[in-house]
Scaffold this motif. Structure first.
Motif, PDB file in Angstrom:
ATOM      1  N   TYR A  48       0.852  -1.186   0.000  1.00  0.00           N
ATOM      2  CA  TYR A  48       0.000   0.000   0.000  1.00  0.00           C
ATOM      3  C   TYR A  48       0.887   1.233   0.000  1.00  0.00           C
ATOM      4  CZ  TYR A  48      -4.181  -2.731   1.137  1.00  0.00           C
ATOM      5  OH  TYR A  48      -5.237  -3.607   1.104  1.00  0.00           O
ATOM      6  N   ASN A  49       0.303   2.367  -0.399  1.00  0.00           N
ATOM      7  CA  ASN A  49       1.053   3.610  -0.432  1.00  0.00           C
ATOM      8  C   ASN A  49       0.240   4.750   0.184  1.00  0.00           C
ATOM      9  OD1 ASN A  49       3.555   2.898  -1.929  1.00  0.00           O
ATOM     10  ND2 ASN A  49       2.093   2.326  -3.518  1.00  0.00           N
ATOM     11  N   GLY A  50       0.922   5.869   0.404  1.00  0.00           N
ATOM     12  CA  GLY A  50       0.251   7.083   0.847  1.00  0.00           C
ATOM     13  C   GLY A  50      -0.486   6.950   2.157  1.00  0.00           C
ATOM     14  N   ILE A  51      -1.685   7.538   2.180  1.00  0.00           N
ATOM     15  CA  ILE A  51      -2.463   7.586   3.406  1.00  0.00           C
ATOM     16  C   ILE A  51      -2.846   6.197   3.901  1.00  0.00           C
ATOM     17  CG2 ILE A  51      -4.678   7.804   2.200  1.00  0.00           C
ATOM     18  CD1 ILE A  51      -3.611   9.533   5.516  1.00  0.00           C
ATOM     19  N   ASN A  52      -2.966   5.229   2.979  1.00  0.00           N
ATOM     20  CA  ASN A  52      -3.327   3.872   3.391  1.00  0.00           C
ATOM     21  C   ASN A  52      -2.246   3.230   4.256  1.00  0.00           C
ATOM     22  OD1 ASN A  52      -5.843   3.755   2.112  1.00  0.00           O
ATOM     23  ND2 ASN A  52      -4.918   3.203   0.150  1.00  0.00           N
ATOM     24  N   VAL A  53      -0.991   3.595   4.008  1.00  0.00           N
ATOM     25  CA  VAL A  53       0.100   3.077   4.834  1.00  0.00           C
ATOM     26  C   VAL A  53      -0.085   3.544   6.276  1.00  0.00           C
ATOM     27  CG1 VAL A  53       2.591   3.095   5.229  1.00  0.00           C
ATOM     28  CG2 VAL A  53       1.703   2.986   2.897  1.00  0.00           C
ATOM     29  N   LEU A  91     -10.645   0.795   7.280  1.00  0.00           N
ATOM     30  CA  LEU A  91     -10.841   1.578   6.070  1.00  0.00           C
ATOM     31  C   LEU A  91      -9.546   1.820   5.309  1.00  0.00           C
ATOM     32  CD1 LEU A  91     -12.741   3.437   4.342  1.00  0.00           C
ATOM     33  CD2 LEU A  91     -12.010   5.303   5.848  1.00  0.00           C
ATOM     34  N   VAL A  92      -9.601   1.607   4.003  1.00  0.00           N
ATOM     35  CA  VAL A  92      -8.567   2.093   3.096  1.00  0.00           C
ATOM     36  C   VAL A  92      -9.280   2.864   1.993  1.00  0.00           C
ATOM     37  CG1 VAL A  92      -6.859   0.305   3.558  1.00  0.00           C
ATOM     38  CG2 VAL A  92      -8.582  -0.070   1.798  1.00  0.00           C
ATOM     39  N   VAL A  93      -8.556   3.674   1.281  1.00  0.00           N
ATOM     40  CA  VAL A  93      -9.190   4.482   0.246  1.00  0.00           C
ATOM     41  C   VAL A  93      -8.524   4.250  -1.100  1.00  0.00           C
ATOM     42  CG1 VAL A  93      -9.961   6.274   1.837  1.00  0.00           C
ATOM     43  CG2 VAL A  93      -7.700   6.464   0.808  1.00  0.00           C
ATOM     44  N   TYR A  94      -9.328   4.461  -2.148  1.00  0.00           N
ATOM     45  CA  TYR A  94      -8.856   4.309  -3.518  1.00  0.00           C
ATOM     46  C   TYR A  94      -9.130   5.609  -4.254  1.00  0.00           C
ATOM     47  CZ  TYR A  94      -8.778   2.798  -8.396  1.00  0.00           C
ATOM     48  OH  TYR A  94      -8.515   2.685  -9.747  1.00  0.00           O
ATOM     49  N   ALA A  95      -8.098   6.203  -4.803  1.00  0.00           N
ATOM     50  CA  ALA A  95      -8.241   7.467  -5.511  1.00  0.00           C
ATOM     51  C   ALA A  95      -7.933   7.274  -6.993  1.00  0.00           C
ATOM     52  CB  ALA A  95      -7.302   8.517  -4.931  1.00  0.00           C
ATOM     53  N   ASN A  96      -8.753   7.903  -7.835  1.00  0.00           N
ATOM     54  CA  ASN A  96      -8.539   7.817  -9.278  1.00  0.00           C
ATOM     55  C   ASN A  96      -9.270   8.978  -9.946  1.00  0.00           C
ATOM     56  OD1 ASN A  96      -7.787   6.884 -11.821  1.00  0.00           O
ATOM     57  ND2 ASN A  96      -8.274   4.745 -11.328  1.00  0.00           N
ATOM     58  N   PRO A 115     -11.474  13.968 -10.444  1.00  0.00           N
ATOM     59  CA  PRO A 115     -10.909  13.069  -9.412  1.00  0.00           C
ATOM     60  C   PRO A 115     -12.013  12.552  -8.491  1.00  0.00           C
ATOM     61  CG  PRO A 115     -10.462  15.338  -8.837  1.00  0.00           C
ATOM     62  CD  PRO A 115     -11.104  15.371 -10.199  1.00  0.00           C
ATOM     63  N   PHE A 116     -11.835  11.338  -8.030  1.00  0.00           N
ATOM     64  CA  PHE A 116     -12.785  10.778  -7.062  1.00  0.00           C
ATOM     65  C   PHE A 116     -12.037   9.881  -6.086  1.00  0.00           C
ATOM     66  CE2 PHE A 116     -12.503   7.376 -10.138  1.00  0.00           C
ATOM     67  CZ  PHE A 116     -12.627   6.211  -9.373  1.00  0.00           C
ATOM     68  N   MET A 117     -12.647   9.651  -4.960  1.00  0.00           N
ATOM     69  CA  MET A 117     -12.070   8.756  -3.958  1.00  0.00           C
ATOM     70  C   MET A 117     -13.184   7.916  -3.355  1.00  0.00           C
ATOM     71  SD  MET A 117      -9.812   9.693  -0.557  1.00  0.00           S
ATOM     72  CE  MET A 117      -8.413  10.209  -1.541  1.00  0.00           C
ATOM     73  N   LYS A 118     -12.925   6.640  -3.208  1.00  0.00           N
ATOM     74  CA  LYS A 118     -13.900   5.771  -2.554  1.00  0.00           C
ATOM     75  C   LYS A 118     -13.206   4.978  -1.459  1.00  0.00           C
ATOM     76  CE  LYS A 118     -13.532   1.872  -5.805  1.00  0.00           C
ATOM     77  NZ  LYS A 118     -14.286   0.964  -6.692  1.00  0.00           N
ATOM     78  N   GLY A 119     -13.954   4.606  -0.447  1.00  0.00           N
ATOM     79  CA  GLY A 119     -13.397   3.839   0.661  1.00  0.00           C
ATOM     80  C   GLY A 119     -13.942   2.425   0.677  1.00  0.00           C
ATOM     81  N   TYR A 120     -13.141   1.507   1.164  1.00  0.00           N
ATOM     82  CA  TYR A 120     -13.611   0.129   1.333  1.00  0.00           C
ATOM     83  C   TYR A 120     -12.880  -0.494   2.513  1.00  0.00           C
ATOM     84  CZ  TYR A 120      -9.397  -0.994  -1.394  1.00  0.00           C
ATOM     85  OH  TYR A 120      -8.112  -1.093  -1.851  1.00  0.00           O
ATOM     86  N   SER A 121     -13.369  -1.607   2.978  1.00  0.00           N
ATOM     87  CA  SER A 121     -12.815  -2.244   4.173  1.00  0.00           C
ATOM     88  C   SER A 121     -11.894  -3.397   3.815  1.00  0.00           C
ATOM     89  CB  SER A 121     -13.948  -2.771   5.068  1.00  0.00           C
ATOM     90  OG  SER A 121     -14.676  -1.712   5.622  1.00  0.00           O
TER      91      SER A 121
END
Length: 303
Positions: A48-53, A91-96, A115-121
């Protein structure tokens, strides 16, 4: 002499805090089959990278997970495994970005990226049963179990405290009244293990059935929390001195309380009150030891 040792430890903690020598390193090591992993990993081994780390690091520290692997409910199912009943995901997030074509006033079309971001578990593999064996973390032996220090082992055993081993977290749980410790073999030295155990057993003495010590703590990191942590740090230092254990007394202790220096600066009596509470805690733990005969006492045999 004993009082001098206590005073020197107390003075060193304050001096270290004032000098800003505060970097804290946990005295145990998390190991897994892949070696030392610094980032959380997806089910396929990609990091994982960024905020998810940061989010998954925080979740691992809070829950005491050893494994770096995380996956979704669906991914676990596809691997023939299942999430344990009652477990909650993190929670982790996915940005695209998505591309949208918009018609302009002149009739032409223009593409716009939105840009959008969604979260998932996701769940740590320690929350999942039935995965292939390579997913499950195993502590990496840092020290040999044969290096246990017998008189320290006896001292802590005689307290009668409920001491449990496992996971990656050292803490005292007031609800179940037990001390949780990582495995002995995962500490960098026997002294680091016993110093950590002494810290948590000092917390153990605050229970209502023992010293009934309460500083009005309401949440993690508040003043009451700071004062109790200071008591535990000094209590551990005192016990290490009593048991003739020789870890570096100032570095880890001072660093552990770095967030709570404010209490010491605002209340000039705080360090003295903490030292008094720590002494009572150490005396209480000594009082749980079996009596030794007068001849041994005269010869100075440690309790």
């Amino acid at each position: 002499m004993k009082a001098d040792v206590y005073q020197k430890v107390t003075d060193k903690i304050i001096a270290d805090l004032e000098k800003g020598e505060l970097s804290w390193l946990k005295p145990w090591s998390s190991g897994n089959l892949e070696g030392k992993i610094t980032k959380p990993l997806r089910h396929n081994g990609m990091p994982y990278n960024g905020i998810n780390v940061l989010m998954l690091w925080g979740a691992s520290v809070e829950a005491g997970y050893l494994s770096p692997y995380w996956m979704t409910f669906k991914q676990a199912k596809e691997l023939g495994a299942h999430v344990k009943k009652g477990e909650r995901g993190n929670l982790v997030v996915y940005a695209n970005t998505i591309t949208k074509t918009e018609e302009q006033d002149d009739g032409s079309e223009e593409e716009r990226k939105i840009p959008f971001m969604k979260g998932y578990s996701v769940f740590n593999v320690e929350q999942i049963e039935g995965l292939p064996e390579h997913y499950y973390a195993k502590p990496e032996a840092i020290i040999d179990s044969a290096t246990r220090i017998s008189h320290a082992e006896e001292f802590f055993a005689h307290t009668g405290a409920d001491i449990r081993h496992g996971g990656n977290s050292a803490h005292y749980s007031g609800g179940s009244d037990h001390v949780q410790m990582p495995a002995f073999e995962t500490f960098r030295s026997p002294e680091a293990y016993y110093a950590t155990l002494a810290h948590e057993l000092t917390h153990w003495t605050k229970h209502k059935s023992r010293l009934d010590r309460e500083f009005g703590r309401k949440r993690w990191g508040d003043e009451g929390y700071a004062r109790e942590e200071l008591v535990a740090e000094l209590g551990a230092a005192f016990l290490c001195a009593d048991l003739e254990l020789t870890p570096e007394p100032g570095t880890d202790h001072a660093a552990y309380i770095q967030s709570w220096l404010k209490v010491l600066k605002e209340d000039k009596r705080a360090i003295f009150a903490a030292a008094a509470h720590a002494q009572r805690a150490a005396d209480f733990l000594h009082g749980l030891q079996p009596l030794i005969d007068e001849e041994q006492q005269s010869e100075g045999v440690a309790a």
